[in-house]
Design an enzyme around this catalytic site. Structure first.
Site, PDB file in Angstrom:
ATOM      1  N   ARG A  47      38.220  -9.406  79.953  1.00  0.00           N
ATOM      2  CA  ARG A  47      39.079  -9.368  78.762  1.00  0.00           C
ATOM      3  C   ARG A  47      40.146 -10.447  78.817  1.00  0.00           C
ATOM      4  O   ARG A  47      40.635 -10.920  77.805  1.00  0.00           O
ATOM      5  CB  ARG A  47      39.710  -7.973  78.578  1.00  0.00           C
ATOM      6  CG  ARG A  47      40.654  -7.916  77.375  1.00  0.00           C
ATOM      7  CD  ARG A  47      40.990  -6.513  76.890  1.00  0.00           C
ATOM      8  NE  ARG A  47      41.174  -5.552  77.942  1.00  0.00           N
ATOM      9  CZ  ARG A  47      42.208  -5.549  78.795  1.00  0.00           C
ATOM     10  NH1 ARG A  47      43.157  -6.454  78.688  1.00  0.00           N
ATOM     11  NH2 ARG A  47      42.273  -4.643  79.740  1.00  0.00           N
ATOM     12  N   TYR A 100      40.082 -15.498  52.313  1.00  0.00           N
ATOM     13  CA  TYR A 100      38.961 -14.628  52.696  1.00  0.00           C
ATOM     14  C   TYR A 100      39.388 -13.155  52.518  1.00  0.00           C
ATOM     15  O   TYR A 100      40.514 -12.784  52.845  1.00  0.00           O
ATOM     16  CB  TYR A 100      38.607 -14.931  54.151  1.00  0.00           C
ATOM     17  CG  TYR A 100      37.463 -14.129  54.687  1.00  0.00           C
ATOM     18  CD1 TYR A 100      36.156 -14.360  54.253  1.00  0.00           C
ATOM     19  CD2 TYR A 100      37.674 -13.143  55.643  1.00  0.00           C
ATOM     20  CE1 TYR A 100      35.094 -13.626  54.761  1.00  0.00           C
ATOM     21  CE2 TYR A 100      36.613 -12.403  56.157  1.00  0.00           C
ATOM     22  CZ  TYR A 100      35.334 -12.652  55.697  1.00  0.00           C
ATOM     23  OH  TYR A 100      34.289 -11.922  56.197  1.00  0.00           O
ATOM     24  N   ASP A 172      43.036 -22.032  57.843  1.00  0.00           N
ATOM     25  CA  ASP A 172      41.694 -21.522  58.143  1.00  0.00           C
ATOM     26  C   ASP A 172      40.708 -22.593  57.690  1.00  0.00           C
ATOM     27  O   ASP A 172      40.521 -22.826  56.500  1.00  0.00           O
ATOM     28  CB  ASP A 172      41.480 -20.198  57.395  1.00  0.00           C
ATOM     29  CG  ASP A 172      40.111 -19.580  57.666  1.00  0.00           C
ATOM     30  OD1 ASP A 172      39.174 -20.332  58.005  1.00  0.00           O
ATOM     31  OD2 ASP A 172      39.978 -18.354  57.517  1.00  0.00           O
ATOM     32  N   LYS A 197      30.302 -18.904  61.363  1.00  0.00           N
ATOM     33  CA  LYS A 197      29.715 -19.562  60.201  1.00  0.00           C
ATOM     34  C   LYS A 197      29.065 -20.887  60.603  1.00  0.00           C
ATOM     35  O   LYS A 197      28.125 -20.877  61.359  1.00  0.00           O
ATOM     36  CB  LYS A 197      30.779 -19.739  59.125  1.00  0.00           C
ATOM     37  CG  LYS A 197      31.575 -18.458  58.824  1.00  0.00           C
ATOM     38  CD  LYS A 197      30.756 -17.404  58.115  1.00  0.00           C
ATOM     39  CE  LYS A 197      31.467 -16.057  58.012  1.00  0.00           C
ATOM     40  NZ  LYS A 197      32.829 -16.112  57.485  1.00  0.00           N
TER      41      LYS A 197
HETATM   42  C1  LIG Z   1      33.925 -15.283  57.507  1.00  0.00           C
HETATM   43  C2  LIG Z   1      35.299 -15.794  57.392  1.00  0.00           C
HETATM   44  C3  LIG Z   1      36.340 -15.254  58.168  1.00  0.00           C
HETATM   45  C4  LIG Z   1      36.117 -14.107  59.115  1.00  0.00           C
HETATM   46  O1  LIG Z   1      35.242 -14.460  60.143  1.00  0.00           O
HETATM   47  P1  LIG Z   1      34.376 -13.367  60.959  1.00  0.00           P
HETATM   48  O2  LIG Z   1      33.805 -14.178  62.057  1.00  0.00           O
HETATM   49  O3  LIG Z   1      33.372 -12.786  60.021  1.00  0.00           O
HETATM   50  O4  LIG Z   1      35.361 -12.342  61.430  1.00  0.00           O
HETATM   51  C5  LIG Z   1      37.607 -15.780  58.030  1.00  0.00           C
HETATM   52  N1  LIG Z   1      37.851 -16.793  57.168  1.00  0.00           N
HETATM   53  C6  LIG Z   1      36.881 -17.337  56.403  1.00  0.00           C
HETATM   54  C7  LIG Z   1      37.213 -18.450  55.482  1.00  0.00           C
HETATM   55  C8  LIG Z   1      35.570 -16.865  56.486  1.00  0.00           C
HETATM   56  O5  LIG Z   1      34.601 -17.396  55.729  1.00  0.00           O
END
Ligand SMILES: *Cc1c(COP(=O)(O)O)cnc(C)c1O
Length: 388
Positions: A47, A100, A172, A197
């Site tokens: 962890r 998001y 982000d 992603k």
């Molecule tokens: C999918 C996404 C997230 C969250 O990511 P996870 O890996 O699904 O927790 C945050 N910000 C954006 C822009 C996203 O597309």
């Protein structure tokens, strides 16, 4: 406990070994003490950190021009490390109004519960963001290309605003990726990725990443992540490292496909509107060209003229394209915001964002373009027939 020694090999591995270990044995209390003090390098308990996370973090640091970034168990864990690891009761956080969905929810439902107030404004307008600042605003969180309408944030304006007011700017960078923008280089304080992603890129990993320019902020987020258990799985880190090896190639191909698809979609009868940041008719076209250059990305949105019936017919006829709420996979995926990401909004609130029942978001994949053109042609024709 007996230390486990791997069989000796004079030759070395050419890929990172997968190391799903939970716990490591130290020599003595003195050694363990020195490890925890940071005087000696050594893993203790997964962890708190493990080799696969550290190797992956190194790759992501290079991509984002960052140092000491942290890999987390999901993109949302990375967002949480920023908002919950750095903010405290009494602070205010300003977000872009098209963040998001779960980031919105964290800000709307959870931060206020902990005494952190939040509000939202249009991130494509510095004036709107500036007007929403409060004396207690400590952090601005934006995405550079929004979901699903692909509105573009004024990053350079936001950097200047945050610097001027002494506020942290967190970006982000999931939709844009470091191929299009390196937020830290552009002057942001914190960069966030959902590695899930495009970076990992195969829909088989859930991971996030966050890096801060200031080492003390990085350390605060790391401490919170270890305490809250935002730890990534070694296997996912190992898979993501493999995915990253082809990130450049995948991004290039997907982006070419997306540009080509955005150019032809409006020629099909029954398509009302096509959204792609680099199209001349995109509302933020000038911001997009300045920010992204030629890197318009792999996301295209469009609107069918028919309502739900057209949407159903389109998905059913879109042979081979997954109707699935994610993005950045090697294959093209379709998302229908009215029934998924934006289902909690009233139809009026959706329409205010431009999201009708005929609205689709496409995460364009790596298929040969002729195949994409054919399947979109067929599926859009089916949607038109269904509503004729
Ligand atoms: C999918 C996404 C997230 C969250 O990511 P996870 O890996 O699904 O927790 C945050 N910000 C954006 C822009 C996203 O597309």
């Amino acid at each position: 406990m007996r230390p486990i020694l791997l069989p000796y090999s004079v030759s070395s591995p050419v890929v990172t070994p997968l190391s799903p270990l939970l716990v490591y044995a130290s020599d003595s209390p003195d050694t363990l003490d020195a490890q925890y003090n940071g005087d000696l390098n050594g893993y203790t308990y997964a962890r708190e950190g493990h080799p696969n996370a550290d190797v992956l973090a190194g790759h992501l640091d290079r991509l984002e021009a960052a140092e000491g970034g942290l890999v987390t168990g999901s993109g949302m864990a990375a967002v949480s490390a920023v908002l919950m690891g750095l903010m405290q009761s009494g602070d205010h956080v300003l977000g872009g109004d098209q963040l998001y969905g779960r980031s919105l929810r964290l800000m709307q439902q959870d931060l206020p519960r902990l005494g952190v107030s939040t509000s939202f404004a249009d991130a494509s307008s510095v004036a709107a963001m500036q007007a929403a600042l409060r004396p207690e605003t400590k952090l601005i969180l934006i995405e550079l290309v929004s979901n699903p309408t692909l509105r573009v944030a004024d990053l350079h304006g936001m950097v200047a605003l945050a610097k001027d007011r002494g506020i942290l700017l967190a970006v982000d960078n999931t939709f844009t990726t470091p191929r299009a923008v390196q937020p830290l280089r552009a002057g942001a304080d914190i960069v966030i990725q959902s590695v899930t992603k495009l970076l990992a890129g195969h829909s088989d990993v859930t991971l996030g990443y966050v890096a801060a320019k200031a080492p003390d902020l990085g350390q605060k987020m790391r401490d919170f992540a270890v305490t809250a258990g935002l730890t990534p799985s070694p296997f996912d880190c190992w898979m993501a490292e493999r995915g990253l090896l082809t990130f450049d190639l995948r991004f290039e191909r997907a982006q070419q496909n997306a540009q080509a698809l955005a150019a032809i979609l409006s020629r099909f009868g029954g398509v009302k509107q096509v959204l792609y940041p680099l199209r001349a008719d995109h509302p933020d076209h000038r911001l997009a060209s300045a920010l992204l250059g030629q890197n318009g990305g792999n996301m295209v949105s469009f609107e069918l003229t028919g309502g739900r019936a057209a949407a159903n017919a389109f998905v059913q006829a879109a042979d081979g394209l997954a109707f699935a709420p994610t993005l950045g996979d090697v294959g093209t995926t379709l998302s229908h915001p009215a029934t998924s990401s934006h289902r909690a909004l009233t139809p009026e609130a959706r329409l205010a964002l431009g999201i009708s029942e005929g609205f689709f978001r496409v995460s364009v994949g790596l298929e040969p373009f002729a195949a994409l053109e054919a399947v979109f042609g067929t599926a859009i024709a089916a949607a038109a027939t269904a509503t004729a």
